[in-house]
Enzyme design. Structure first.
Site, short mmCIF file in Angstrom:
data_model
loop_
_atom_site.label_atom_id
_atom_site.label_comp_id
_atom_site.label_asym_id
_atom_site.label_seq_id
_atom_site.Cartn_x
_atom_site.Cartn_y
_atom_site.Cartn_z
CG HIS A 37 -1.75 -1.19 1.22
ND1 HIS A 37 -1.75 -2.12 2.34
CD2 HIS A 37 -3.09 -1.34 0.66
CE1 HIS A 37 -2.57 -2.83 1.94
NE2 HIS A 37 -3.31 -2.42 1.15
CG ASP A 150 -5.53 -7.28 -5.53
OD1 ASP A 150 -6.15 -8.26 -5.08
OD2 ASP A 150 -4.88 -6.33 -4.81
CB SER A 185 -1.46 -10.42 0.69
OG SER A 185 -2.90 -10.38 0.95
NE ARG A 187 -8.30 -12.69 2.27
CZ ARG A 187 -9.04 -11.60 1.61
NH1 ARG A 187 -8.35 -10.97 0.72
NH2 ARG A 187 -10.33 -11.59 1.58
P1 AMP Z 1 -6.36 -3.95 -0.38
O1 AMP Z 1 -6.33 -2.95 0.89
O2 AMP Z 1 -6.04 -5.41 -0.37
O3 AMP Z 1 -8.00 -4.02 -1.28
O4 AMP Z 1 -5.60 -3.35 -1.68
C1 AMP Z 1 -5.62 -1.78 -1.87
C2 AMP Z 1 -4.68 -1.62 -3.08
O5 AMP Z 1 -3.25 -1.76 -2.54
C3 AMP Z 1 -4.86 -2.41 -4.21
O6 AMP Z 1 -4.78 -1.38 -5.35
C4 AMP Z 1 -3.91 -3.42 -4.29
O7 AMP Z 1 -3.76 -4.08 -5.72
C5 AMP Z 1 -2.83 -2.82 -3.70
N1 AMP Z 1 -1.65 -3.73 -3.10
C6 AMP Z 1 -2.03 -4.85 -2.28
N2 AMP Z 1 -0.94 -5.71 -2.11
C7 AMP Z 1 0.00 -4.92 -2.90
C8 AMP Z 1 1.32 -5.43 -3.03
N3 AMP Z 1 1.80 -6.40 -2.55
N4 AMP Z 1 2.04 -4.64 -3.94
C9 AMP Z 1 1.49 -3.40 -4.75
N5 AMP Z 1 0.09 -3.23 -4.56
C10 AMP Z 1 -0.54 -3.99 -3.56
#
Ligand code: AMP
Length: 284
Positions: A37, A150, A185, A187
């Site tokens: 993020h 994603d 992630s 997760r």
């Molecule tokens: P999320 O909080 O999982 O919904 O992710 C929010 C944003 O962060 C989305 O655009 C994801 O694709 C991006 N994101 C999540 N993990 C990563 C990562 N390892 N590298 C780059 N961007 C990420």
């Protein structure tokens, strides 16, 4: 750094930044923030934008209630990460702000959302596009930053922006990984020690497929190379491991002229993980 829960205050602050001549960069997230993020924030800041990061665990995009209930929430460390990376404003709406009583309109993406995550998580992308459109309308950014982690989500959002003539530039940012290749992630914090040790297999499998494609192997052979790697972790439950066209996510054929992406989703130790790797074949 400002932290707001209210749409009117969000709009006032964004309007002030715009009057000051700033362009607005937006990073939508579900919190439990990590360096992936943070990299999106860095892209926005490096582009010189007033950076708004939203934190909203969107119930609409969870097809599994237990997954939603177990989603990690780390409010204090999220604020700290935002502050240390120079976020200008955090937007943390509650569910009633996004979906007030009587809310009744949904975005339903088309073909691009029908495979992979869309097939395995019924309604997931309806939830994603609905909340992203709402957040875009609330923040009104010039540019929004999404992770290639994603991959299909990024493609679905780009499609929606094109289809609905949204005046927003979408920037896809590279996946940030641990040293052993595991994609960061939210997760990952749910992985047991054993599952954490096995999880880098996803990136190793994608790399095996990518290497095979680069050396000119037919797609069937390249896919098998990845599946063979995954076979080393028998407890892994595979949803899909496929090679697709980067732009359309349609299946690729061996005489396909465009770039490909290998995509995987699997559950390891009860935690569902996704990852992908873009590939350019020889001479492509
Ligand atoms: P999320 O909080 O999982 O919904 O992710 C929010 C944003 O962060 C989305 O655009 C994801 O694709 C991006 N994101 C999540 N993990 C990563 C990562 N390892 N590298 C780059 N961007 C990420």
């Amino acid at each position: 750094m400002k932290s707001v829960r209210d749409v009117a205050e969000l709009r006032r602050t964004v309007a002030t930044a715009r009057r000051d001549g700033r362009s607005i960069g937006f990073v939508p997230t579900m919190g439990a923030l990590h360096e992936g993020h943070a990299s999106l924030v860095e892209h926005s800041r490096n582009d010189g934008r007033f950076t708004v990061l939203s934190i909203f665990v969107n119930p609409l995009q969870f097809n599994d209630k237990r997954d939603l209930e177990g989603y990690p929430i780390t409010t204090e460390s999220d604020e700290e990460l935002c502050r240390s990376h120079g976020v200008d404003m955090v937007f943390r709406p509650d569910v009633a702000t996004i979906y007030p009583t009587g809310f009744d309109t949904h975005v339903v993406p088309g073909r691009i959302a029908s495979t992979f995550e869309g097939r395995h998580r019924a309604g997931h992308f309806d939830g994603v596009t609905t909340v992203v459109l709402k957040l875009f309308n609330m923040v009104a950014p010039d540019v929004a930053y999404f992770g290639c982690k994603d991959y299909q989500q990024l493609a679905v959002v780009r499609q929606m922006v094109r289809d609905f003539n949204l005046p927003i530039e979408i920037v896809g940012c590279p996946t940030i990984r641990e040293v052993d290749g595991l994609a960061l992630s939210s997760r990952n914090t749910k992985l047991s020690a054993d599952a954490r040790a096995s999880a880098p297999i996803l990136h190793r499998a994608l790399s095996a497929t990518a290497d095979a494609l680069r050396s000119g192997a037919p797609t069937v052979t390249a896919r098998s190379a990845g599946l063979d790697v995954l076979g080393a972790v028998p407890e892994l439950l595979l949803d899909y491991f496929e090679i697709a066209d980067c732009d359309t996510l349609a299946p690729v054929t061996d005489d396909h002229p465009t770039r490909a992406v290998a995509l995987v989703a699997a559950t390891i130790g009860g935690v569902r993980l996704i990852d992908n790797l873009e590939v350019e074949g020889p001479g492509k």
